[in-house]
Scaffold this active site. Structure first.
Site, PDB file in Angstrom:
ATOM      1  N   ASP A  11     -12.540   8.247   6.911  1.00 56.74           N
ATOM      2  CA  ASP A  11     -12.719   9.081   8.108  1.00 56.74           C
ATOM      3  C   ASP A  11     -12.639  10.521   7.648  1.00 56.74           C
ATOM      4  OD1 ASP A  11     -12.874   7.102  10.181  1.00 56.74           O
ATOM      5  OD2 ASP A  11     -10.752   6.713   9.808  1.00 56.74           O
ATOM      6  N   GLU A  45       0.851  -1.199   0.000  1.00 56.05           N
ATOM      7  CA  GLU A  45       0.000   0.000   0.000  1.00 56.05           C
ATOM      8  C   GLU A  45       0.885   1.246   0.000  1.00 56.05           C
ATOM      9  OE1 GLU A  45      -3.514   0.097   2.532  1.00 56.05           O
ATOM     10  OE2 GLU A  45      -2.762   1.983   3.345  1.00 56.05           O
TER      11      GLU A  45
END
Ligand SMILES: Cc1cc2nc3c(=O)[nH]c(=O)nc-3n(C[C@H](O)[C@H](O)[C@H](O)COP(=O)(O)OP(=O)(O)OC[C@H]3O[C@@H](n4cnc5c(N)ncnc54)[C@H](O)[C@@H]3O)c2cc1C
Length: 283
Positions: A102, A10
């Site tokens: 978020d 990632e």
């Protein structure tokens, strides 16, 4: 004999041009290990939209390894998300990581798709089976979950709505992963067909790790936390201890038949390359 798990890395989109250049050389080094794919994170509410799109395109142009953009839904509307899905399809992308996200502090309003489950459903409605969809899973519970059971229900619902796999939040206690995997089996999820991928966070920086773990609800066991604090600024000690801890975690997961590992690379070469090579994942 236990088979070696697949692995992926990632990245987060760099903030500066210089950081972007460095990321490309990190990509080159990690790509030599032949990962299954690279994923690129996306700031909820579109906060990294242009940078995520830029790095996704740059990675596609640079090599043959699959690239999986992350997509979040909180705070976005369906038209924006549909536009992004069409854009990714046109770029030849076949895999996405679908998340709620978020919202940056101060930003309010959940948008039309308030949870990752809504996003998975929307992707299937809009793009059919074009994309392979990975979602997030939490061996130690998402910090806002009402209960462990509720969180597992949510994950099961995401699989049933069309997620092909889930990637866990990072953890250092192998039993939390194994417990979640076994709970999913009991709930009828075939984790061979719909794998639970272990999210692996190499340890290189104590302060950042402790802060991040606190915010995302990942548990840092006391024997790790205390030693990291004792090492202070001794980066060599942190690096060697961190390698030992994460290597042992991965070894145990491999022995337990983990299907795949997703390394939170933090855009670094060395800790990830060292782990992948030491574990023999490229053999
Ligand atoms: C592998 C991975 C990659 C990530 N990449 C990114 C990224 O690129 N960008 C980013 O911003 N964040 C990213 N995150 C963080 C993630 O966005 C946060 O953890 C976020 O808080 C939850 O996202 P989710 O997809 O798990 O949400 P959801 O699956 O929607 O769950 C969020 C919370 O809501 C609860 N919930 C679900 N449905 C309901 C309901 N109907 N009513 C009440 N509560 C409900 C769940 O139990 C959980 O507590 C990543 C996390 C992981 C594990």
């Amino acid at each position: 004999m236990v088979s070696k798990p697949a692995f992926s890395f990632e990245f987060f989109p760099a903030k500066t041009e210089q950081g972007g250049e460095k990321l490309l050389s990190t990509y080159d080094a990690l790509n030599q290990l032949s990962p299954s794919y690279f994923s690129v994170t996306y700031g909820a509410g579109g906060s990294t939209r242009e940078r995520t799109l830029g790095i996704v395109k740059a990675l596609i142009e640079r090599g043959d390894t699959e690239v999986a953009p992350h997509m979040s839904c909180i705070g976005d509307d369906k038209v924006e998300i549909a536009g992004l899905l069409d854009h990714y399809k046109a770029l030849g992308i076949k895999r996405l990581v679908a998340l709620r996200g978020d919202l940056p502090s101060g930003q309010v309003g959940m948008g039309e798709l308030p949870f990752a489950l809504d996003l998975v459903k929307f992707i299937r409605e809009h793009s059919g089976d074009h994309f392979r969809i990975e979602v997030a899973a939490y061996p130690e519970m998402h910090p806002q979950a009402r209960s462990f059971e509720f969180d597992v229900d949510n994950l099961v619902n995401k699989y049933q709505a069309g997620a092909n796999a889930s990637i866990t939040q990072f953890f250092y206690n192998a039993d939390s992963y194994l417990y979640l995997r076994d709970t999913l089996h009991k709930r009828g999820i075939d984790t061979v067909a719909q794998p639970l991928v272990a999210g692996i966070m190499p340890i290189t920086n104590s302060r950042n790790l402790l802060r991040f773990a606190d915010s995302c609800g990942a548990d840092i066991p006391r024997y790790i936390r205390k030693q990291l604090m004792d090492f202070g600024d001794d980066r060599t000690a942190i690096r060697e201890f961190g390698f030992d801890v994460v290597y042992r975690l991965c070894e145990r997961l491999i022995a337990e038949g983990v299907p795949a590992m997703h390394f939170y690379s933090m855009n670094k070469v060395e800790p990830n390359k060292r782990l992948v090579e030491a574990l023999g994942l490229t053999d």
